[in-house]
Design a protein around this motif. Structure first.
Motif: not given
Lengths: 169, 623
Positions: B528-537
């Motif tokens: 999910a984080a990779n798909a949104l281009g963000v970190d897990i946090s």
């Protein structure tokens, strides 16, 4: 009246009674909150270690208590009926006469204020906190007759056993 | 039913069995817990140290007595060291489980596995690619052998990285590298905890806790993830399947075999042996209509999600199952097994059978299990159960009626399939606000909490507020029993989540597996984080362990937070004796790994903390 008795062979030195005593004399009455309180909740009994024995010492609420007699301000008083010796912090001037005359050394000091603290036998509880906390039942809350009666039964059994053995030999 | 019993569990089946136990004077964990009260305050606060023989030392939390141990260790040092040793034990448990799975895969690939096969060839592909193992034109055995060797190599390796940690977003890996907590090898980090917490080594609580996080990451993204991935290769990737949960799954007219513990290596074979025509005929011969295998704890979860084997209950129900008087064999492997089962089973006809060379129980029958002779041993165990059926005392049998339908088996692959092949529909639902966020609710039972009360109420409160729940372990079983793992449970969800669940035909609470399968939740978060281009946090996600008790849970909590996920604990960890460590875990960690712990025993307040956290993360993402 019930007293707090100590079974001298039972203490393992875990200090659980001391912690429970401090917690019972905190505002929150819960360990996790009590450790952050000011003034720091004080214990009123002491686990001593001497001659390789562990022993909880606590106020015996003596008859004609020396601390009450020594107190100049009336902070120490003994209930006419229950004979429990209590201490009123508002009347205490921190002269330590009580500490000097206590034969057991169980009148302590509150850290933040120059006043005494001592066992009040947990007036809010049916059984004092230290007794409930003791995992080995070294502390017993019982009538004197109940405690002594138990000791007598053990002693009597030993005497009889010895007698029977002697008879058979 | 008396107040005492009602206060112990919210589960009517458990309440019924506790009533039976009380009448028969049978002791359970709840009774033993009461006998332990009040528990030691020094232990509760974590200010007791037994790491050397100058001690044991304790620190007076009220400051009147000692403030340092004999060596000079402060409360900060003692608490941090104690916490690290819990992490070490937890990471070791998960990872040693993984080692056995990798070893089984290796034996199977070499043709030495006694009955195992590589069931999921497709699942081999991704991990093989990640490890750089050639797959073109090679047999599944050849690929599996290389994969097993690569995985086994990571336990003893001295230099990192551990391959699956690279599934985390690049930003997360950079954070770990910057902090020096990117794990190097699985065993190495666990050993280093034992070294650092030895007398006179690491005494700086921050330095200690950072290493604890490193070891926990070697569990979550190492040991646990290896266990999950390789179990899927060997036994198949779980797919949605229906089954039943609670003690009512035990059968009055069949041989009941309970598999309890954590590893599917044994239970897979027990399930197969229970269908063996020879043993079924034997069962008929002793008057039983069949052989009924039911699970408890994570062994139960493993066979539940792969075969639809019914689950008899969670952690605190292991003794209650025996008390039904209808269990012919309680077969156990490793972890979370009460040694008390031996005495209890001796009050019934139940055979308590231990199987692991690592886990023997005084009073149990030991039928040692080895991969090479897996099927024969499993058959011998099931035969023992069948032959024990005539010994069942029917006058003492009481099987409660309760059993709930459930839909389980939501592996990452199954979730993707339900979504049509990509995470995007889920992410769109989160962006639109139909789903506010995702909470992973996991963990044990603990008699400090009314059984299942923390689990069920927290989960219900979350779905009501449109938070999708993913679950594993004993929380998953609690949810199954409460009927929350059904598509129909969408009725209990908020309108947004309800709509999504109804459109996809999935429950609002997704059963993702056993405790090691929390790694599936990590993989989902990373994707999910990779798909949104963000970190897990940055994600609107949170973790919770409402009734946790084990050291494994401590390791899990640590790797979840170190992965950037806010985590709420329902029972208080043994750290409060150090205000510094407590502050680091519940506040300071946020600035270091982007996540922190909270402790909240009230499930409704815990839900509020999670919902508020999710709202804050949504606001920061601008959704």
């Amino acid at each position: 009246m019930k007293e707090i008795f100590v079974r001298l062979d039972r203490c393992v030195g875990c200090h659980a009674c001391e912690l429970a005593c401090a917690v019972e004399h905190s505002v929150a009455k819960h360990l996790f909150a009590a450790i952050a309180e000011t003034p720091v909740p004080r214990k009123r009994l002491y686990v001593e270690y001497i001659l390789q024995r562990k022993l909880p010492l606590l106020c015996r609420h003596c008859e004609d208590a020396p601390c009450v007699r020594a107190c100049r301000t009336g902070a120490m008083s003994q209930d006419a009926l229950t004979r429990i010796v209590t201490h009123d912090p508002d009347k205490c001037i921190g002269c330590w006469m009580c500490t000097m005359v206590c034969p057991y050394g169980v009148v302590g000091r509150q850290l933040e204020r120059r006043i005494a603290v001592k066992c009040d036998r947990c007036p809010d509880l049916d059984v004092p906190a230290c007794v409930t906390a003791c995992p080995t039942k070294a502390l017993v809350y019982a009538e004197e007759e109940e405690f002594a009666g138990g000791v007598r039964r053990v002693a009597a059994a030993e005497v009889v056993e010895g007698y029977v053995t002697a008879q058979t030999v | 039913m008396n107040e005492r019993i009602l206060s112990r569990s919210i589960d009517p089946a458990a309440q019924a069995m506790l009533t039976v136990a009380e009448k028969a004077h049978l002791e359970t964990a709840w009774d033993r817990f009461e006998k332990q009260l009040p528990q030691c305050g020094f232990g509760e606060l974590g200010v007791c140290c037994r790491h050397c023989n100058m001690g044991p030392c304790r620190i007076d939390p009220f400051g009147e007595g000692p403030t340092k141990g004999v060596c000079g260790a402060t409360a900060d040092t003692m608490v941090a060291r104690g916490l690290l040793r819990m992490i070490a034990a937890g990471a070791a448990a998960h990872s040693d489980h993984a080692r056995d799975v990798a070893h089984t895969l290796k034996l199977t690939a070499e043709g030495k596995g006694g009955g195992y096969e590589i069931k999921d060839e497709a699942k081999l592909q991704r991990p093989a690619e990640e490890y750089g193992i050639p797959t073109e034109g090679r047999s599944k055995e050849e690929i599996a052998l290389d994969l097993a060797k690569a995985a086994l190599g990571e336990f003893g390796q001295q230099e990192g990285p551990i391959q699956f940690t690279r599934r985390a977003p690049a930003k997360r890996v950079q954070t770990w590298e910057k902090l020096g907590i990117d794990p190097r090898g699985i065993d190495r980090e666990i050993v280093e905890i034992m070294h650092r917490t030895h007398m006179g080594v690491d005494n700086d609580y921050v330095n200690l806790i950072l290493h604890g996080l490193r070891a926990s990451l070697a569990d979550g993204w190492g040991g646990s993830m290896i266990a999950t991935e390789l179990q899927d290769v060997l036994f198949g990737v779980p797919q949605p399947i229906r089954s039943q949960a609670n003690l009512g799954v035990l059968k009055a007219d069949e041989v009941n075999v309970i598999v309890h513990g954590h590893e599917p290596i044994l239970s897979e074979m027990i399930v197969a042996a229970a269908q063996d025509p020879e043993l079924l005929a034997l069962a008929k011969g002793v008057g039983a209509k069949g052989i009924n295998v039911a699970g408890i704890c994570c062994t139960g979860n493993e066979v539940l999600m792969r075969h639809g084997i019914p689950i008899a209950g969670n952690f605190l129900q292991q003794e209650l199952a025996v008390i039904t008087g209808a269990v012919e064999a309680m077969v156990v492997d490793v972890q979370c097994i009460f040694p008390a089962l031996a005495d209890l089973a001796s009050c019934f006809h139940t055979r308590f059978i231990s199987t692991s060379p690592k886990a023997k129980f005084p009073g149990a029958t030991h039928m040692e299990f080895h991969e090479e002779t897996a099927y024969e041993t499993a058959k011998a165990i099931v035969r023992t159960a069948v032959e024990n059926y005539p010994n069942r005392n029917r006058a003492r049998v009481y099987i409660p009626d309760e059993k709930s339908e459930c839909m389980v088996g939501f592996s990452v692959e199954a979730i993707l399939a339900a979504l049509g092949g990509s995470l995007n529909p889920l992410l769109d639902a989160i962006k639109s606000g139909a789903i506010q966020g995702i909470a992973g609710v996991v963990g044990c039972n603990n008699p400090k909490v009314q059984h299942d009360y923390g689990h069920v109420n927290l989960v219900k409160e979350l779905i009501k507020n449109n938070v999708l729940v993913v679950t594993t372990g004993c929380n998953a079983i609690a949810c199954a029993k409460a009927g929350l793992l059904l598509p129909e449970a969408a009725e209990l969800a908020g309108d947004g989540l309800k709509g999504v669940c109804q459109a996809l035909g999935v429950p609002p609470v997704l059963h993702m597996g056993s405790c090691v399968d929390i790694s599936r939740i990590l993989v989902t978060c990373a994707a999910a984080a990779n798909a949104l281009g963000v970190d897990i946090s940055d994600l609107p996600v949170a973790g919770a362990a409402p009734e946790w008790m084990s050291e494994k849970a401590v390791s899990i909590g640590a790797y979840v937070v170190a992965s950037g996920i806010f985590t709420v604990l329902g029972t208080v960890p043994q750290v409060l004796g150090s205000p510094n460590v407590t502050a680091l875990l519940t506040a300071g960690a946020e600035g270091v790994v982007g996540a922190k712990f909270a402790v909240e025993p009230d499930p409704f307040k815990a839900a509020k903390l999670i919902i508020d956290h999710i709202a804050a993360r949504r606001a920061a993402l601008g959704i």
